[in-house]
Design an enzyme around this catalytic site. Structure first.
Site, short mmCIF file in Angstrom:
data_model
loop_
_atom_site.label_atom_id
_atom_site.label_comp_id
_atom_site.label_asym_id
_atom_site.label_seq_id
_atom_site.Cartn_x
_atom_site.Cartn_y
_atom_site.Cartn_z
N GLU A 198 4.56 -5.43 8.62
CA GLU A 198 4.08 -4.27 9.36
C GLU A 198 3.57 -4.68 10.74
OE1 GLU A 198 1.65 -1.92 6.83
OE2 GLU A 198 1.38 -0.32 8.28
N GLU A 233 6.53 -5.41 12.85
CA GLU A 233 7.14 -4.12 13.21
C GLU A 233 6.36 -3.47 14.35
OE1 GLU A 233 7.02 -1.25 10.04
OE2 GLU A 233 8.22 0.23 11.14
N CYS A 247 1.08 2.50 3.25
CA CYS A 247 0.84 1.85 1.95
C CYS A 247 0.07 2.72 0.97
CB CYS A 247 0.21 0.48 2.09
SG CYS A 247 -0.91 0.32 3.46
N SER A 260 5.39 3.34 9.34
CA SER A 260 5.91 1.98 9.23
C SER A 260 6.94 1.98 8.12
CB SER A 260 4.77 1.02 8.88
OG SER A 260 5.32 -0.18 8.38
N LYS A 275 0.19 5.72 -7.21
CA LYS A 275 1.06 4.54 -7.33
C LYS A 275 2.04 4.70 -8.49
CE LYS A 275 -0.18 1.68 -4.01
NZ LYS A 275 0.77 1.46 -2.90
N GLU A 290 4.79 6.50 -6.92
CA GLU A 290 5.50 5.61 -6.00
C GLU A 290 6.46 4.71 -6.76
OE1 GLU A 290 3.45 3.06 -2.77
OE2 GLU A 290 4.29 1.59 -4.14
N GLU A 294 14.32 4.76 -4.35
CA GLU A 294 14.65 3.84 -3.25
C GLU A 294 13.90 2.50 -3.39
OE1 GLU A 294 13.17 6.78 -2.96
OE2 GLU A 294 11.55 6.80 -1.48
N CYS A 313 -8.83 2.92 -1.13
CA CYS A 313 -8.43 2.62 -2.51
C CYS A 313 -9.62 2.31 -3.42
CB CYS A 313 -7.49 1.43 -2.54
SG CYS A 313 -6.29 1.44 -1.22
#
Lengths: 576, 162
Positions: free
Chosen positions: A281, A284, A301, A321, A360, A363, A368, A506
């Site tokens: 990241e 990037e 994230c 990102s 999560k 996720e 993908e 988190c």
């Protein structure tokens, strides 16, 4: 006008700030008035009436959570009349509540159960005659059992007032009243981000975490499978609370020992892949900054946040990102790098993650996220579920020795550990980006303006000749403000933004142990900063196991292989 | 009962936007009048109408749905051309009101609260029509039918079909 008020509660005279509720004032002198609809993180509503008290001169009993203190007020919190009324209110709630406490997910930490027990209710004088209500189990993150709802409205307020979404409302009428999404839709058809904050404030078992422990037990008992686990930063500062410890305990070593005793073949650290995320990241970001890419860049994230953006601001997706989350990066590397290095068939690997997060779980099911040809993460357990497995196995957690993570993917830097708190991803990214761009270490290393619990934080850094403006937001109502600002042309001139869906980040995720104390998230946050200070390596790019990964397997950060395996894409979600 | 409508495209939202334009700058307290006017136009309150109202009045869809399901005057499903109200009050009850309701329900093949597939009739129950002397009684639109026998029902209902 005086800023304090003097009153008496149960004969004790006390002075408290004006504007306090009786409930808050009583709390100050050690009187815990029971309540169900009130939650310290939410605006008081006064709907459950369990917190009634006697105020001298008042015609009726007053709900202490919504009655403000006044000069000279005389309050009695446990007269025979007050106790009888409270008991009757709770009995009426119990009349409409299923009697399956023994097998309820919240058994042992249900607020209704506790209040009934504290009040000495040994018999419910009314019969249960509610028609059956359908459970909502159609999503991977959150289970709703409307039969257990006591209509306190905490989830309604959490979702609309704190998170700014408003999935839930009070619907229908009279005996049919319920809390539900619009059109009685299941959560996977409503605009639910799966952040799980509703489950964290629900006093009963009406909203709970979808339980996946059976899948993990089955994998652990399967001799054909190699079961490997990663543990997110916030789990080490939350797990202890589920096992008799206190908020802010750092239990990394005991957690590793417990996971080994449960039978996991390898125990790794998500902090390692948090460092990897920073490499990808951060690189990037540097590319976008130098080459004029889409700005501001926003972190991706937090899966609740990703869901939010995909549903509410799909036009801003190019700002994300493309780096996968640490959970997903870890999963990919486990089934490629680690499998190759250890000569393991990736088909035999069961990749488990322990996360502070309900989103999560969603996720991990994204199609993908399977760059290795296999799912990056097979099963996600929350901190709460791991606590349950440890109790189920009968481990004396607090007496376990401290053990170390397994090598190759087990070293995490301090930058990786602070990923768990609001501001932590930004601080970690800045520690690395600054050094990569200038060749010099950031001094001081700690980025004070992005620490703490303020909703939106900003910092300006001079990196070489460039001034970089960063922003940090947590909770989804603040995320909305950031999105609106970007849509309005980014008047603050932000270059890089960190967003986390949960209030505090988190550490206070939907999968963390439930706490009614307001300072619990702060203690967990402080614990992560302590953990960071105590670690020998505090910058992601100095993590020797991450350096080895690039050297031996990936090549350059953002290189071809890294892009293939560690980056992802997003798409608009249309629900309903 | 959940809303039955599906795609947003099938509703012409222009009349709704017209209604909303009056309240857009001052959305406080606008919800109930907007719902009433919208129901006046569409006959009921389909999902895309409620979603549009929520968006324009800056409310959550769950809040709007909460208000709609609270008040008996709002309907989530299409209503029939004719509204049947079968009395279930005390006097009608002792004179066989339940049998009348059963007969209507069987003839139209709908339960109370439902609308026939051809959108001709909506069947409702009512606690008292104030015509106890005529028990058992029902109303179809504004007409009162009293001293009913279950055998009368098919004929009465068929007389409303054009």
């Amino acid at each position: 006008m005086s800023k304090t008020v003097t009153l008496t509660i149960d004969g004790q005279t006390l002075t408290v700030p004006a504007g306090y509720s009786i409930w808050e004032a009583a709390h100050q002198v050690g009187i815990n008035i029971p309540n169900l609809c009130h939650h310290p993180a939410l605006r008081p509503e006064g709907s459950c009436r369990v917190c009634v008290v006697k105020v001298k001169g008042a015609r009726n009993l007053s709900a202490s959570c919504v009655t403000k203190v006044a000069e000279g007020m005389e309050v009695s919190t446990h007269t025979p009349e007050v106790l009888a009324v409270r008991k009757n209110i709770v009995e009426l709630l119990l009349a409409n509540h299923p009697r399956d406490c023994l097998s309820c997910a919240r058994s042992g930490n249900c607020e209704l159960q506790k209040i009934a027990s504290d009040m000495g209710i040994r018999k419910i004088p009314y019969n249960y005659n509610r028609p059956p209500m359908k459970k909502d189990e159609g999503n991977p993150s959150i289970t709703r059992d409307p039969a257990k709802c006591i209509l306190c409205g905490r989830c309604v307020r959490m979702c609309s007032e704190v998170q700014g979404i408003g999935v839930y409302g009070f619907t229908w009428r009279g005996i049919n009243s319920r809390v539900s999404p619009a059109f009685d839709l299941p959560l996977d058809k409503a605009t639910c981000t799966y952040c799980g904050q509703c489950a964290k404030v629900c006093p009963t078992g009406a909203i709970t975490i979808h339980n996946d422990t059976d899948k993990v037990w089955a994998a652990l008992r399967d001799p054909e499978k190699i079961v490997m686990v990663q543990t997110a930063p916030s789990v080490r500062v939350g797990l202890s609370e589920a096992l008799g410890g206190k908020p802010g305990d750092i239990v990394t070593g005991k957690m590793v020992a417990a996971l080994r005793q449960l039978g996991f073949d390898k125990v790794f650290d998500t902090n390692w892949s948090a460092d990897l995320t920073i490499m990808e990241e951060g690189t990037e970001f540097i590319h976008r900054l130098k080459d004029g890419g889409v700005m501001p860049m926003i972190t991706s994230c937090s899966p609740g946040w990703v869901n939010y953006m995909e549903m509410f601001y799909p036009e801003l997706i190019p700002h994300f990102s493309t780096a996968k989350s640490p959970q997903a990066m870890f999963g990919t590397m486990l089934k490629t790098y680690y499998a190759q290095k250890m000569n393991i068939d990736p088909a035999k690997i069961v990749s488990v993650s322990i996360m502070p997060c309900t989103a999560k779980k969603f996720e991990a099911q994204r199609p993908e996220l399977s760059a290795s040809g296999f799912r990056d993460v097979d099963v996600v357990l929350t901190t709460v579920e791991l606590g349950q497995m440890i109790r189920e196995a009968g481990l004396n957690f607090q007496a376990l020795p401290d053990e170390q993570f397994d090598p190759l993917m087990g070293v995490g830097s301090g930058a990786g550990t602070i990923f768990g708190t609001t501001g932590g991803v930004m601080e970690a990214a800045v520690r690395t980006a600054y050094e990569l761009l200038t060749g010099k270490g950031l001094d001081p290393l700690e980025l004070a303006p992005v620490r703490g619990m303020e909703g939106i934080k900003e910092a300006t850094l001079t990196i070489g000749k460039t001034r970089v403006k960063v922003a940090v937001a947590h909770n989804l109502a603040n995320a909305r403000k950031v999105c609106e600002a970007i849509k309005a042309g980014n008047p603050h001139g932000w270059h890089f933004i960190e967003i986390m869906a949960c209030p505090g980040g988190c550490i206070n995720g939907g999968g963390q142990p439930i706490s009614l104390e307001m300072d619990t998230p702060v203690k967990r946050q402080e614990a992560l900063y302590t953990d960071d200070r105590n670690l020998p390596i505090r910058k992601s790019h100095e993590n020797p196991e991450v350096q080895a990964l690039y050297r031996e397997f990936l090549g350059e950060p953002n290189g071809h292989k890294a892009h293939q395996l560690l980056h992802t894409h997003y798409r608009e979600q249309i629900r309903g | 009962m959940a809303c039955q409508c599906s795609a947003t495209g099938e509703f012409d939202l222009a009349p709704l936007m017209e209604i909303l334009s009056e309240y857009k700058d001052n959305p406080k307290g606008a919800l109930i009048p907007v719902l009433q006017k919208a129901q006046g136009v569409y006959g009921y309150l389909p999902k895309p109408v409620l979603e549009t109202i929520a968006r324009e009045l800056r409310l959550t869809t769950a809040e709007v749905f909460g208000v709609v399901t609270f008040y008996a005057q709002f309907h989530l499903n299409p209503r029939g051309k004719h509204i049947i109200r079968v009395c279930q009050g005390t006097a009608c009850h002792v004179r066989g009101g339940a049998k009348i309701l059963e007969a209507v329900s069987e003839h139209l093949k709908v339960k109370p609260g439902e609308t026939t597939r051809d959108l001709e009739f909506t069947l409702e129950t009512v606690a008292c029509l104030g015509a106890c002397g005529l028990a058992p009684v029902m109303m179809v639109d504004d007409n009162t039918h009293g001293r009913l026998n279950p055998l009368d029902i098919p004929g009465i209902l068929d007389s409303y079909l054009s």
